[in-house]
Structure formats: C-alpha cells, structure tokens
Design an enzyme around this catalytic site. Structure first.
Site, PDB file in Angstrom:
ATOM      1  N   HIS A   1     -77.857  26.326  16.455  1.00 52.57           N
ATOM      2  CA  HIS A   1     -78.038  26.271  18.043  1.00 52.57           C
ATOM      3  C   HIS A   1     -80.258  26.442  18.257  1.00 52.57           C
ATOM      4  CE1 HIS A   1     -78.294  29.240  21.425  1.00 52.57           C
ATOM      5  NE2 HIS A   1     -77.307  28.003  21.751  1.00 52.57           N
TER       6      HIS A   1
ATOM      7  N   LYS B   1     -83.820  25.056  18.498  1.00 55.67           N
ATOM      8  CA  LYS B   1     -84.387  24.509  19.821  1.00 55.67           C
ATOM      9  C   LYS B   1     -85.552  23.926  18.613  1.00 55.67           C
ATOM     10  CE  LYS B   1     -80.946  25.532  21.918  1.00 55.67           C
ATOM     11  NZ  LYS B   1     -79.992  27.005  22.390  1.00 55.67           N
TER      12      LYS B   1
ATOM     13  N   ASP C   1     -96.469  16.273  14.406  1.00 56.87           N
ATOM     14  CA  ASP C   1     -97.798  16.013  13.053  1.00 56.87           C
ATOM     15  C   ASP C   1     -97.934  16.926  12.697  1.00 56.87           C
ATOM     16  OD1 ASP C   1     -97.678  12.922  13.356  1.00 56.87           O
ATOM     17  OD2 ASP C   1     -99.398  12.749  14.928  1.00 56.87           O
TER      18      ASP C   1
ATOM     19  N   HIS D   1     -80.473  30.824  31.748  1.00 57.57           N
ATOM     20  CA  HIS D   1     -79.992  29.896  29.964  1.00 57.57           C
ATOM     21  C   HIS D   1     -81.492  30.715  29.147  1.00 57.57           C
ATOM     22  CE1 HIS D   1     -79.975  26.702  26.711  1.00 57.57           C
ATOM     23  NE2 HIS D   1     -78.244  27.171  27.008  1.00 57.57           N
TER      24      HIS D   1
ATOM     25  N   LYS E   1     -84.316  32.884  26.822  1.00 55.04           N
ATOM     26  CA  LYS E   1     -83.910  33.558  26.155  1.00 55.04           C
ATOM     27  C   LYS E   1     -84.897  34.404  25.731  1.00 55.04           C
ATOM     28  CE  LYS E   1     -80.991  30.025  24.991  1.00 55.04           C
ATOM     29  NZ  LYS E   1     -79.723  30.102  25.612  1.00 55.04           N
TER      30      LYS E   1
ATOM     31  N   ASP F   1     -94.270  45.580  27.788  1.00 54.56           N
ATOM     32  CA  ASP F   1     -95.752  46.525  27.459  1.00 54.56           C
ATOM     33  C   ASP F   1     -96.489  45.441  28.065  1.00 54.56           C
ATOM     34  OD1 ASP F   1     -94.621  48.887  27.588  1.00 54.56           O
ATOM     35  OD2 ASP F   1     -95.398  49.289  25.119  1.00 54.56           O
TER      36      ASP F   1
END
Length: 420
Positions: A134, A136, A141, A313, A315, A320
C-alpha cells in the site's frame, strides 16, 4: 516477445534480511514541501523523473491506464531508454487491471516491473484482497524523494469530477532521502549497503525526539514480520506528548483501543483535538465504521469534522507546533495490521504550520462538524450494532491470519509472450 516481470509473493524476503530489518533514525537538515492533491504532486514528481540521471525507484498501490498512468509510462520509458535504471514495484491487487500491453511497453524499454503478490481472478473476481503493498514512494537519483497517499491515477485530479480524491504527499530533499532510498532499494529486492545509522530492531531509536532542530525527518514503516506496529506506536507516542493541538485527517478511521484512548485522553487534558473524516466516502463501510466511534470521542471533547466536498483520501496528522506525519497508512485494521505501509515523521515548525493551515481551511470551509450533544435515533440499535462491528473489525486481522500466509521470498516470473 517475452516480457520479464518479477512477481513478489512476500511480505519480507529472507535474503539480505539485515538490510530489510532496519530502524531508521531522525535525520536533520531536510527541506520539505507539502504537496496537496494531484495538481501539486504530479508536476513535481514528473519533473524529478524527467531530470533523472541514474535511477528511479517507484512503489505504488494503484496505477491506472488513464491520462496520469500514460504520462507516467512515457516518462519511465524515456528515462530507461537514456540509461536510467528504473524499478517500478506495483501492487498485484491495486494494479491488477493493467493490460499486458501496458506492462510490456515498460519492460521492453528496460523498466524492471515488479508485481507484489499477483493472483488470478476467480469467477471474474480478484482474490488477493489482503496484505497489500500500500506504500506510495518515489526516489530519484537518491537525491529527492516523495512519500504520501497519492496514487498514479487521474482520480487525484480535480477535473476527475465529484469522485476526485483529497490527498497529500511530501517532497523531501536532504539527508533523509538516503534512508528512503535505502528502504525502497531493499524492498525492491536490490542489493543495498548498510551503514552505522541504520540500526537493527534491538537497537531501536526513539519515535520521539526533543532535538531543537528544524527539518528533522524519520522514516517509519509497517510490515508483517518485524515492524508490525511501528506506525501505530508513533501515533500513540505523539498523542501522549500533545499539549496544545492535535489534527488528524484520515480517510479510513477505525483504530484500536490504545490509539482511541490516547485521542480521548488528549482531549480530556485540554488539548484541542480535531478529527477530519470522510463525509462523502468512496467506500461507504469506511464512513459507517468511523461513525460507530463518534459518541465515544465526542463526549470527551474531541471535535469531529466530516469532509463533504469529495472523497477524503489523506493520511496526515499534526501535534502541537512541530510534529507531523505524512504517508500511506490509514488508521484502520487493514493499514495497521495487514498492509505494507510507510510514513515519514517530521519535526519542523514551518511544515507543521503549513499543514495546519491547509487542514483548518478544509475543516472550516468544506466540512460539517458533528454536534457534541448529538442524540442519534435508534440509539440502542446503533449501540448494539456498533459494539458488534467494532469487535469484528478489530479481530479482522486475526481472522485473516487463518488464511494461507504468503511465503517470504522473491519469486522471479516470466510472463507469457505478448505480441506488441
């Protein structure tokens, strides 16, 4: 023409295990750029790929054959043809609809395509639902890295329509890129070198740091072997330290008792805690599951917003004025107990403030806020159903553990011949 595609049927391969079972420490002096939605993300990541001189490492859960997928394919092919080493690690479920012709064009150009845990359809239905890749991540380089929740698909662009997703990623340059590069290289099965700063599990560095520096970044991840709860522990630790504010924007919210308790406890001791949830979900069950928890949290002062403009979508979270996290991990049983995930922890005031401003704008202009004293109809029925759903979902990873486990090895595979 025979197209070489590696099929990874594993959570963690045993070869080169020392390179994989690593805890990454805090790295200072990084430069961070928050990228909101595909409009910000795709131009930056495609620019980096077009400028690549030596290597592109890519991991994604979803790649579609739409305008974004075709642009990505063209960039990777052009890079491979000019001598750049290109490794594309794709999930066998999320990318299960890619055509042989699409993958064949990549492989013919010299792109190493890897498919995580592919499976044939049964009666036209994909069966490889659980323990997904899952993450991404893109590293170019070994000098610039991208990590977040944005897949390579057109539904992350506003012109996709009402179903376009609201999401976030971060562009990283600086010392932390070496960790992201090491991680992506190791997970792809390539040979890597270790260094003193990359520590084995028994010498785990702290998930929290009090260092008075800007641009601090730490990579954390979850697998199904040695790092099963690292992301959840990072959230719990940060919440326990919160003194002023907490904002969590998460698409699929159904965490366990410990994380829920820390959210509630933070609100009880006077921290301003805001949760941004899906109000227009792409998966209806996600909204229903999250709502089972509302009464438990609202009664202790947690503020709950539902984002209603389009599917959420994201996450991301902040605590603080310094701590933030961006990555692929939802706060649900799939992400916290089954999937392969990766987040970065960030301690940087400027980044925290930018993320806070974007989430505040989202909450106040595009969300509805749940009333503190809401009294839902049929409350006894909702309480009963909520209790059952909560316990079924929380034991869901254990139930899936009864299914046949993936064998921990890299499995090279030669696809059938395709006429291109």
């Amino acid at each position: 023409m025979t197209v070489a595609v590696e099929h990874i049927a594993t959570d963690q391969p045993p070869d080169d295990a020392k390179a994989r079972d690593v805890d990454y420490g805090w790295q200072s002096g990084n430069r961070l750029e928050l990228l909101e939605n595909g409009e910000a993300y795709f131009p930056r990541v495609f620019e980096a790929m077009r400028d690549a001189q030596r290597e592109i490492l890519l991991e994604t859960f979803i790649l579609f054959e739409d305008k974004v997928g075709h642009e990505l394919k063209g960039i990777l092919i052009e890079a491979a043809q000019r001598g750049v080493k290109v490794v594309a690690s794709l999930d066998g479920f999320g990318c299960g609809e890619l055509s042989p012709a699409f993958l064949g064009e990549l492989a013919e150009a010299g792109v190493l395509v890897q498919m995580f845990d592919p499976a044939s359809k049964m009666l036209g239905i994909r069966t490889n639902w659980f323990r997904r890749l899952h993450r991404k991540i893109v590293v170019v380089d070994a000098t610039v890295a991208f990590i977040g929740g944005i897949n390579f698909s057109a539904d992350h662009l506003g012109d996709f329509g009402p179903e376009a997703k609201q999401d976030y990623a971060v562009r990283v340059t600086g010392p932390a890129v070496a960790d992201l590069h090491h991680f992506a290289l190791a997970q792809s099965g390539r040979q890597v070198r270790t260094r003193r700063g990359w520590r084995r599990r028994q010498q785990r560095p702290s998930l929290w740091t009090t260092a008075n520096e800007e641009g601090l970044v730490r990579l954390i991840y979850r697998d199904n072997v040695q790092h099963r709860d690292d992301i959840e522990e990072a959230y719990i630790h940060a919440l326990s330290k919160a003194q002023k504010r907490v904002v969590i924007a998460n698409a699929y919210f159904f965490p366990g008792y410990r994380l829920l308790r820390e959210i509630r406890n933070a609100a009880r001791r006077g921290v301003h805690v805001q949760l941004i949830m899906q109000g227009q979900p792409d998966v209806l069950l996600a909204k229903l599951a999250a709502r089972m928890l509302y009464d438990y949290l609202l009664k202790d002062g947690v503020v709950i917003h539902e984002y209603c403009q389009r599917p959420l979508h994201g996450k991301v979270a902040l605590v603080d004025d310094e701590w933030s996290t961006v990555g692929s991990s939802n706060l649900d049983p799939l992400s916290l107990s089954l999937n392969l995930e990766a987040n970065v922890l960030i301690r940087d005031r400027a980044f925290n403030q930018q993320l806070y401003e974007r989430l505040e704008l989202l909450a106040h202009e595009h969300c509805r806020t749940m009333p503190e004293n809401r009294k839902p109809r049929l409350w006894l029925w909702r309480l009963t159903v909520g209790f059952l759903v909560f316990h079924v979902m929380r034991h869901f990873p254990v139930l899936t553990g009864w299914l046949p486990a993936h064998k921990p090895r890299l499995k090279p595979f030669e696809s059938q011949a395709h006429d291109l």
